[in-house]
Motif scaffolding. Structure first.
Motif, PDB file in Angstrom:
ATOM      1  N   ALA A   1       0.838  -1.267  -0.035  1.00 35.95           N
ATOM      2  CA  ALA A   1      -0.031   0.034  -0.009  1.00 35.95           C
ATOM      3  C   ALA A   1       0.827   1.399  -0.071  1.00 35.95           C
ATOM      4  N   TRP A   2       2.187   1.077   0.043  1.00 29.94           N
ATOM      5  CA  TRP A   2       2.956   2.358   0.175  1.00 29.94           C
ATOM      6  C   TRP A   2       2.919   2.905  -1.374  1.00 29.94           C
ATOM      7  N   GLU A   3       3.029   4.333  -1.399  1.00 32.33           N
ATOM      8  CA  GLU A   3       3.209   4.882  -2.522  1.00 32.33           C
ATOM      9  C   GLU A   3       4.403   4.601  -3.398  1.00 32.33           C
ATOM     10  N   GLY A   4       4.291   4.284  -4.757  1.00 30.63           N
ATOM     11  CA  GLY A   4       5.472   4.202  -5.392  1.00 30.63           C
ATOM     12  C   GLY A   4       5.666   2.707  -5.740  1.00 30.63           C
ATOM     13  N   VAL A   5       4.928   1.691  -4.983  1.00 28.36           N
ATOM     14  CA  VAL A   5       5.322   0.451  -4.428  1.00 28.36           C
ATOM     15  C   VAL A   5       4.253  -0.384  -5.134  1.00 28.36           C
ATOM     16  N   TYR A   6       4.574  -1.402  -6.211  1.00 26.46           N
ATOM     17  CA  TYR A   6       3.522  -2.239  -6.780  1.00 26.46           C
ATOM     18  C   TYR A   6       3.577  -3.474  -6.451  1.00 26.46           C
ATOM     19  N   CYS A   7       2.692  -4.392  -6.186  1.00 25.27           N
ATOM     20  CA  CYS A   7       2.933  -5.777  -5.826  1.00 25.27           C
ATOM     21  C   CYS A   7       2.151  -6.786  -6.825  1.00 25.27           C
ATOM     22  N   ASP A   8       2.700  -7.954  -6.919  1.00 27.30           N
ATOM     23  CA  ASP A   8       1.831  -8.788  -7.581  1.00 27.30           C
ATOM     24  C   ASP A   8       0.759  -9.320  -6.831  1.00 27.30           C
ATOM     25  N   ASN A   9      -0.643  -9.309  -7.469  1.00 27.42           N
ATOM     26  CA  ASN A   9      -1.695  -9.526  -6.926  1.00 27.42           C
ATOM     27  C   ASN A   9      -1.710 -10.901  -6.291  1.00 27.42           C
ATOM     28  N   ASN A  10      -0.939 -11.982  -6.734  1.00 25.08           N
ATOM     29  CA  ASN A  10      -1.241 -13.199  -6.161  1.00 25.08           C
ATOM     30  C   ASN A  10      -0.240 -13.628  -5.131  1.00 25.08           C
ATOM     31  N   THR A  11       1.156 -13.109  -5.313  1.00 29.05           N
ATOM     32  CA  THR A  11       2.322 -13.510  -4.481  1.00 29.05           C
ATOM     33  C   THR A  11       2.481 -12.562  -3.288  1.00 29.05           C
ATOM     34  N   GLY A  12       2.004 -11.326  -3.710  1.00 27.87           N
ATOM     35  CA  GLY A  12       2.537 -10.264  -2.707  1.00 27.87           C
ATOM     36  C   GLY A  12       3.912  -9.667  -2.865  1.00 27.87           C
ATOM     37  N   ARG A  13       4.764 -10.268  -3.832  1.00 28.71           N
ATOM     38  CA  ARG A  13       5.839  -9.762  -4.035  1.00 28.71           C
ATOM     39  C   ARG A  13       6.055  -8.604  -4.853  1.00 28.71           C
ATOM     40  N   VAL A  14       7.105  -7.602  -4.485  1.00 28.02           N
ATOM     41  CA  VAL A  14       7.148  -6.190  -4.954  1.00 28.02           C
ATOM     42  C   VAL A  14       7.742  -6.455  -6.547  1.00 28.02           C
ATOM     43  N   THR A  15       7.001  -5.864  -7.377  1.00 26.10           N
ATOM     44  CA  THR A  15       7.576  -6.072  -8.828  1.00 26.10           C
ATOM     45  C   THR A  15       7.784  -4.624  -9.427  1.00 26.10           C
ATOM     46  N   GLU A  16       7.346  -3.509  -8.969  1.00 24.26           N
ATOM     47  CA  GLU A  16       7.671  -2.253  -9.654  1.00 24.26           C
ATOM     48  C   GLU A  16       7.624  -1.197  -8.487  1.00 24.26           C
ATOM     49  N   ILE A  17       8.495  -0.343  -8.645  1.00 28.29           N
ATOM     50  CA  ILE A  17       8.871   0.656  -7.922  1.00 28.29           C
ATOM     51  C   ILE A  17       9.006   1.990  -8.699  1.00 28.29           C
ATOM     52  N   ASP A  18       8.153   3.051  -8.548  1.00 22.22           N
ATOM     53  CA  ASP A  18       8.332   4.151  -9.510  1.00 22.22           C
ATOM     54  C   ASP A  18       8.267   5.364  -8.605  1.00 22.22           C
ATOM     55  N   LEU A  19       9.403   6.036  -8.458  1.00 24.13           N
ATOM     56  CA  LEU A  19       9.787   7.209  -7.504  1.00 24.13           C
ATOM     57  C   LEU A  19      10.083   8.218  -8.460  1.00 24.13           C
ATOM     58  N   ASN A  20       9.563   8.530  -9.516  1.00 22.88           N
ATOM     59  CA  ASN A  20      10.048   9.381 -10.506  1.00 22.88           C
ATOM     60  C   ASN A  20       9.751  10.740 -10.069  1.00 22.88           C
ATOM     61  N   ASN A  21      10.639  11.762 -10.105  1.00 20.54           N
ATOM     62  CA  ASN A  21      10.523  13.244 -10.000  1.00 20.54           C
ATOM     63  C   ASN A  21       9.947  13.523  -8.445  1.00 20.54           C
ATOM     64  N   GLN A  22      10.524  13.035  -7.598  1.00 21.11           N
ATOM     65  CA  GLN A  22      10.082  13.149  -6.225  1.00 21.11           C
ATOM     66  C   GLN A  22      10.723  14.103  -5.172  1.00 21.11           C
ATOM     67  N   TYR A  23      11.640  14.741  -5.861  1.00 18.72           N
ATOM     68  CA  TYR A  23      12.475  15.713  -5.104  1.00 18.72           C
ATOM     69  C   TYR A  23      13.347  14.825  -4.043  1.00 18.72           C
ATOM     70  N   LEU A  24      13.702  13.479  -4.067  1.00 14.27           N
ATOM     71  CA  LEU A  24      14.236  12.795  -3.209  1.00 14.27           C
ATOM     72  C   LEU A  24      15.841  13.298  -3.339  1.00 14.27           C
ATOM     73  N   LYS A  25      16.535  12.981  -2.412  1.00 16.95           N
ATOM     74  CA  LYS A  25      17.974  13.311  -2.228  1.00 16.95           C
ATOM     75  C   LYS A  25      18.552  12.252  -1.411  1.00 16.95           C
ATOM     76  N   GLY A  26      19.802  12.291  -1.377  1.00 13.41           N
ATOM     77  CA  GLY A  26      20.745  11.528  -0.555  1.00 13.41           C
ATOM     78  C   GLY A  26      21.251  10.266  -1.408  1.00 13.41           C
ATOM     79  N   GLU A  27      20.932   9.037  -1.009  1.00 15.13           N
ATOM     80  CA  GLU A  27      21.634   7.758  -1.402  1.00 15.13           C
ATOM     81  C   GLU A  27      20.838   6.814  -2.360  1.00 15.13           C
ATOM     82  N   ILE A  28      21.257   6.230  -3.380  1.00 16.59           N
ATOM     83  CA  ILE A  28      20.546   5.125  -4.252  1.00 16.59           C
ATOM     84  C   ILE A  28      21.355   3.990  -3.683  1.00 16.59           C
TER      85      ILE A  28
END
Length: 250
Positions: free
Chosen positions: A45-72
């Protein structure tokens, strides 16, 4: 199929831990998407995080243009079912690459990776060897990341057999060097190639136009290339767009 409806699926705890490790290096002063990344909510349910409907595993992360700083932190690539990662147009100034590539092999499903930065951010990457295990990668964008110290970039790209689109604009690339023992580079799937605004200070090598037969888009705008254009450019029979302007070519 991915979902934002956490009533249908429960996040995998291992994935949640990996996401929280990644979050530790981020400064989200604008209270954007990653401010919702808390154990008080299921991570699907976290913003920018998408999970598979059946397994609950994270499949996508989209944090485009969020003014994020720091470390990748590339611990994010330990998400073994991750297929899509977009961290573009943020203000990260550090990239933390693990000493070994063992955990990166988990991300073998990754087909889309966009780490492109902003023109005013100083983000450096000294080597690209961490890319080699990502054999399913189809789209790669590292534009505005300074790759001046990476002299082996062509060989690394040749280890990505599925690559369709490669964006390396404004990367301060300065060579087309390949190992003489290698007869050709396998980029046969490539359709789009953007090497604009680099600093090659050299001629286009003859083998460059033998990289692929399927290229439709080629941008070499203002990349400090000189000399004559090899006749082999005609090998790009599918080419629809080419930009060689701003170089010293004849």
């Amino acid at each position: 199929m991915s979902s934002k409806d956490h009533r249908l699926v429960q996040c995998n705890k291992k994935d949640e831990e990996t996401l929280l490790i990644f979050k530790k290096g981020i400064n989200d002063s604008s209270n954007g998407m990653t401010s919702t990344w808390s154990t008080k909510k299921d991570c699907c349910a976290w913003e920018g995080v998408y999970c598979d409907n059946n397994t609950g595993r994270v499949t996508e992360i989209d944090l485009n243009n969020q003014y994020l700083k720091g470390e990748i932190n590339f611990s994010i690539l330990e998400l073994e079912f991750l297929s899509y990662l977009d961290l573009s147009w943020n203000e990260f100034d550090v990239i933390n690459i693990p000493a070994t590539q063992h955990n990166i092999t988990h991300a073998s499903n990754l087909f889309y990776l966009d780490l492109s930065s902003l023109y005013y951010v100083s983000l450096h990457m000294d080597n690209l060897n961490w890319l080699s295990p990502l054999s399913s990668l189809k789209y790669l964008n590292l534009s505005y990341i300074d790759l001046q110290k990476e002299t082996n970039w062509l060989h690394v790209m040749a280890t990505l057999p599925s690559l369709l689109e490669l964006q390396l604009s404004h990367c301060n690339l300065n060579n087309f060097m390949i190992n003489p023992s290698i007869e050709y580079l396998n980029l046969s799937s490539l359709v789009t190639l953007d090497l604009s605004y680099n600093n090659f200070t050299s001629q286009l090598p003859n083998w460059f136009f033998n990289l692929t037969n399927d290229l439709t888009y080629l941008d070499l705008y203002k990349s400090n290339i000189h000399g004559s254009i090899p006749h082999s450019w005609k090998n790009f029979t599918e080419l629809e767009y080419i930009n060689l302007w701003g170089n010293r070519l004849s």
